[in-house]
Design a protein around this motif. Structure first.
Motif, PDB file in Angstrom:
ATOM      1  N   UNK A 122    -107.661 -25.646  44.555  1.00  0.00           N
ATOM      2  CA  UNK A 122    -106.562 -24.820  45.287  1.00  0.00           C
ATOM      3  C   UNK A 122    -105.325 -25.588  46.094  1.00  0.00           C
ATOM      4  N   UNK A 123    -105.229 -27.110  46.132  1.00  0.00           N
ATOM      5  CA  UNK A 123    -104.336 -27.897  46.639  1.00  0.00           C
ATOM      6  C   UNK A 123    -103.162 -28.040  45.589  1.00  0.00           C
ATOM      7  N   UNK A 124    -101.894 -27.799  46.069  1.00  0.00           N
ATOM      8  CA  UNK A 124    -100.759 -27.980  45.056  1.00  0.00           C
ATOM      9  C   UNK A 124    -100.507 -29.395  44.638  1.00  0.00           C
ATOM     10  N   UNK A 125    -100.587 -29.759  43.297  1.00  0.00           N
ATOM     11  CA  UNK A 125    -100.201 -31.191  42.840  1.00  0.00           C
ATOM     12  C   UNK A 125     -98.777 -31.253  42.329  1.00  0.00           C
ATOM     13  N   UNK A 126     -98.172 -32.461  42.890  1.00  0.00           N
ATOM     14  CA  UNK A 126     -97.108 -32.723  42.306  1.00  0.00           C
ATOM     15  C   UNK A 126     -97.120 -33.183  40.587  1.00  0.00           C
ATOM     16  N   UNK A 127     -96.140 -32.412  39.847  1.00  0.00           N
ATOM     17  CA  UNK A 127     -96.493 -32.356  38.362  1.00  0.00           C
ATOM     18  C   UNK A 127     -94.957 -32.645  37.733  1.00  0.00           C
ATOM     19  N   UNK A 128     -94.850 -32.947  36.574  1.00  0.00           N
ATOM     20  CA  UNK A 128     -93.810 -32.677  35.706  1.00  0.00           C
ATOM     21  C   UNK A 128     -94.255 -31.889  34.428  1.00  0.00           C
ATOM     22  N   UNK A 129     -95.104 -31.213  34.379  1.00  0.00           N
ATOM     23  CA  UNK A 129     -95.455 -30.434  33.372  1.00  0.00           C
ATOM     24  C   UNK A 129     -94.575 -29.400  32.770  1.00  0.00           C
ATOM     25  N   UNK A 130     -94.414 -29.097  31.683  1.00  0.00           N
ATOM     26  CA  UNK A 130     -93.776 -28.184  31.025  1.00  0.00           C
ATOM     27  C   UNK A 130     -94.478 -27.390  29.882  1.00  0.00           C
ATOM     28  N   UNK A 131     -94.199 -26.291  29.611  1.00  0.00           N
ATOM     29  CA  UNK A 131     -94.356 -25.397  28.690  1.00  0.00           C
ATOM     30  C   UNK A 131     -93.337 -25.134  27.620  1.00  0.00           C
TER      31      UNK A 131
END
Length: 329
Positions: free
Chosen positions: A264-273
């Motif tokens: 439930x905690x927001x995580x820093x990310x560089x994810x893409x789809x």
């Protein structure tokens, strides 16, 4: 069918219609408004209706279906080409070149020549049996009945209705477009999405969540973790494909955003789809990639990682999500 499934399906149809709408938005050439003449009626905004509906969506289609098309406010005496392509046309490499360039005849020709390989590929996605010419009246109206052909195209993967696999990857329905032969642009308002009868059966994968996997599967707070689709996935991030189809045609669509949470905690990310891509004979599914950082304060143990993709299509906010488990040490 549950209310949730029905609601998702309607949202998907609206989103797919956004793709067809953007075709007309981009390819229709800009025209200067005629100055108002005192005492004359206001100019009619170009528009078309399909089966007496202003929504660019025709449902329950089968081969032989008759679609009543009525347009007004168009230029008089326009020669118009009617065509029915598979939406695979929007996933071909380099297809965006066909929608760019200057409106001048010289530059338009150069643009078309540069995009010739893509243009030839695009032709393989159009049903020859759908092609016909119609002409607007002296007052800019256009009324005709379009008969949906038994679909056949040079590309054997181009089908109407799309295959179940194409549905799952975001290729929904087929397009009905009317092209102004003089400008090479889509007639203002001259577009609709064709949705086939019983296509809900093919679209069932759209009601299911996509997948996500993490590597490594065990990590501590502050560690970087990679994201991917689960191996052997049969459900996909179809929203990425629809957003892409809108984006390459409108040139200004909002880029989908990806959020990642851990417990439930927001995580820093560089994810893409990335969206699905297509070359004649091969459809590559949408793909999740990138990394995130495990937030501090996440309790030790098995925790849920949720990846959410969000995009706004045709003014409607849509989202997809997938979850997996990360062992936090």
């Amino acid at each position: 069918m549950s209310g949730t499934v029905r609601g998702r399906w309607l949202s998907v149809l609206i989103a797919a219609a956004a793709f067809v709408v953007t075709v007309a938005t981009v390819t229709a050439p800009a025209t200067a408004s005629a100055p108002a003449v005192s005492g004359s009626p206001a100019a009619t905004t170009p528009s078309c209706s399909f089966d007496n509906s202003s929504l660019p969506l025709v449902t329950g289609v089968t081969a032989g279906s008759m679609v009543s098309v009525s347009c007004q406010g168009e230029k008089p005496h326009q020669l118009v080409l009617v065509a029915q392509p598979s939406l695979l046309i929007g996933l071909l490499p380099g297809i965006s070149a066909l929608f760019g360039g200057s409106s001048s005849d010289k530059n338009k020709l150069l643009s078309l020549l540069k995009g010739l390989p893509s243009e030839l590929s695009a032709l393989a996605e159009i049903a020859p049996g759908s092609l016909r010419f119609v002409t607007t009246s002296s007052t800019g109206t256009l009324d005709f009945t379009y008969v949906v052909p038994r679909f056949w195209a040079l590309d054997p993967n181009a089908s109407c209705p799309p295959s179940t696999q194409q549905f799952a990857e975001g290729v929904i329905g087929c397009a009905l477009v009317m092209i102004d032969v003089n400008s090479l642009g889509v007639l203002p308002g001259g577009y609709a999405l064709l949705s086939w009868q019983n296509s809900l059966l093919s679209a069932l994968p759209l009601t299911q969540n996509p997948t996500a996997a993490v590597s490594p599967t065990t990590a501590a707070s502050g560690n970087t973790v990679s994201l991917s689709d689960a191996g052997g996935a049969t459900t996909y991030w179809w929203l990425a494909t629809l957003a892409y189809l809108e984006g390459i045609l409108s040139g200004g669509a909002t880029t989908p955003t990806v959020t990642v949470t851990v417990d439930g905690q927001t995580a820093a990310n560089n994810a893409t789809v990335s969206p699905a891509t297509y070359s004649i004979g091969h459809l590559t599914p949408p793909k999740l990639s990138g990394t995130f950082t495990v937030p501090s304060g996440v309790p030790a143990g098995a925790q849920t990682v949720t990846v959410t993709l969000q995009a706004s299509l045709l003014g409607a906010p849509l989202s997809q999500s997938a979850s997996t488990t990360l062992n936090v040490s």
